[in-house]
Design an enzyme around this catalytic site. Structure first.
Site, PDB file in Angstrom:
ATOM      1  N   ASP A   1       5.281  20.009 -22.750  1.00  0.00           N
ATOM      2  CA  ASP A   1       4.620  18.989 -21.944  1.00  0.00           C
ATOM      3  C   ASP A   1       3.431  18.437 -22.720  1.00  0.00           C
ATOM      4  O   ASP A   1       2.607  19.201 -23.235  1.00  0.00           O
ATOM      5  CB  ASP A   1       4.155  19.615 -20.620  1.00  0.00           C
ATOM      6  CG  ASP A   1       3.521  18.621 -19.668  1.00  0.00           C
ATOM      7  OD1 ASP A   1       3.474  17.416 -19.989  1.00  0.00           O
ATOM      8  OD2 ASP A   1       3.074  19.052 -18.590  1.00  0.00           O
TER       9      ASP A   1
ATOM     10  N   SER B   1       1.126  17.397 -11.557  1.00  0.00           N
ATOM     11  CA  SER B   1       0.717  16.264 -12.373  1.00  0.00           C
ATOM     12  C   SER B   1      -0.486  15.542 -11.755  1.00  0.00           C
ATOM     13  O   SER B   1      -1.547  16.135 -11.584  1.00  0.00           O
ATOM     14  CB  SER B   1       1.910  15.320 -12.573  1.00  0.00           C
ATOM     15  OG  SER B   1       1.673  14.397 -13.611  1.00  0.00           O
TER      16      SER B   1
ATOM     17  N   HIS C   1       7.471  18.243 -18.944  1.00  0.00           N
ATOM     18  CA  HIS C   1       6.661  17.917 -17.774  1.00  0.00           C
ATOM     19  C   HIS C   1       7.518  17.860 -16.509  1.00  0.00           C
ATOM     20  O   HIS C   1       8.586  17.254 -16.493  1.00  0.00           O
ATOM     21  CB  HIS C   1       5.965  16.575 -18.008  1.00  0.00           C
ATOM     22  CG  HIS C   1       4.908  16.232 -17.017  1.00  0.00           C
ATOM     23  ND1 HIS C   1       3.773  16.999 -16.844  1.00  0.00           N
ATOM     24  CD2 HIS C   1       4.803  15.203 -16.130  1.00  0.00           C
ATOM     25  CE1 HIS C   1       3.008  16.459 -15.923  1.00  0.00           C
ATOM     26  NE2 HIS C   1       3.618  15.367 -15.458  1.00  0.00           N
TER      27      HIS C   1
END
Length: 310
Positions: A251, A171, A283
């Site tokens: 995601d 991320s 995610h």
């Protein structure tokens, strides 16, 4: 890693800014995070499969890292690859000491048989971006200081092969990993050879999350800021040989990862890039449910990427 956000809160009159599920800022300047970060102590037990310890990179500003080392075999002279791991969390939550990240990096170290340095950068908004990038760069320079075997940490001096270095992050940490690789390509990092970079569910510009990034980075170049939207010239000079990008089917950042891969392919960069998609997953699912079949597949692919014969 259990970091499920609480129900969306009601915005009250004393709140100036709110970015759910990360944090809110009150009008008096106080910052409140929606998800607590449970810290896990390091484990420097020689009998354990993976040892870990915390190191201070800088006292001003305060920058730290957690170093992981697998059990060293009978051949202690053998050097191991080194992974620099950069955690996610929207640039504003979590840490290298979070229990979920401690366990995940420990598992990676055990399975891949590598040394790992997990970066603990300062968090926004109290420490505005570019603090996260600057702190990560400070850790990379600290790693490079061991190139001649006379750095401050004996584990790296004795056991880390700085000719086989990998960056990895999820991320926001994947975004930082990309930016660090680009910076090495621009300024160099003597004594260090970056073999590969693994970006897990990377965050780049092009979603509603951009509003929060711009808020956390007061001195920004808008939506075309190269830290947010990688520029072609930055992609072209990535100083690594291989890139592996993971995306998840459900995601909201999936297209950011696929667009990054296509942009990298078209930039003139001379390395090889691979993308892996886990359908029907969300995610950072691999941190939420690390024992699931697809999380195990992600880990195995990451290990293979690191241990791939050159």
């Amino acid at each position: 890693m259990k970091m499920e956000p609480p129900p969306s809160p009601i915005i009250t009159d004393d709140v100036a800014h709110q970015f759910f599920p990360f944090f809110k800022v009150y009008k008096d300047g106080r910052v409140e995070r929606f998800m607590p970060s449970e810290k896990h102590p390091p484990c420097d037990d020689p009998s354990s499969s993976v040892r870990s310890k915390d190191v201070v990179i800088s006292s001003e500003p305060v920058v730290s890292a957690r170093v992981f080392m697998p059990r060293i075999p009978n051949n202690p002279e053998k050097k191991l690859p080194l992974v620099v791991y950069i955690h996610g969390g929207g640039f504003s939550i979590a840490s290298a000491f979070h229990s979920g990240y401690h366990k995940y990096v420990s598992s990676l170290v055990a399975k891949a048989n590598v040394i790992a340095v997990s970066v603990d950068y300062r968090l926004a908004p109290e420490h505005p971006i570019p603090a996260c990038y600057d702190d990560s760069w400070a850790v990379l320079k600290w790693v490079a200081s061991h190139a001649n075997g006379d750095g401050p940490d004996p584990w790296l001096n004795c056991h880390a092969d700085l000719g086989r270095v990998f960056f990895a992050g999820d991320s926001a940490g994947a975004n930082i990993s990309h930016n660090m690789t680009s910076r090495v390509g621009s300024t160099g990092l003597p004594g260090v050879r970056i073999v590969g970079v693994a970006l897990v569910h990377p965050y780049f510009g092009g979603t509603e999350d951009d509003k929060m990034w711009l808020y956390m980075c007061p001195e920004n170049g808008g939506l075309d800021d190269p830290r947010l939207k990688p520029a072609v010239e930055d992609l072209r000079k990535l100083d690594c040989e291989r890139v592996l990008v993971f995306v998840a089917g459900k995601d909201h950042l999936r297209e950011r990862g696929t667009c990054y891969v296509e942009a990298l392919k078209g930039s003139g960069w001379k390395g090889t890039v691979e993308i892996v998609e886990h359908e029907e997953e969300r995610h950072v699912f691999h941190l939420m449910k690390p024992e699931s079949e697809k999380a195990v597949d992600l880990m195995n692919r990451l290990v293979s990427f690191i241990n791939q014969a050159e």
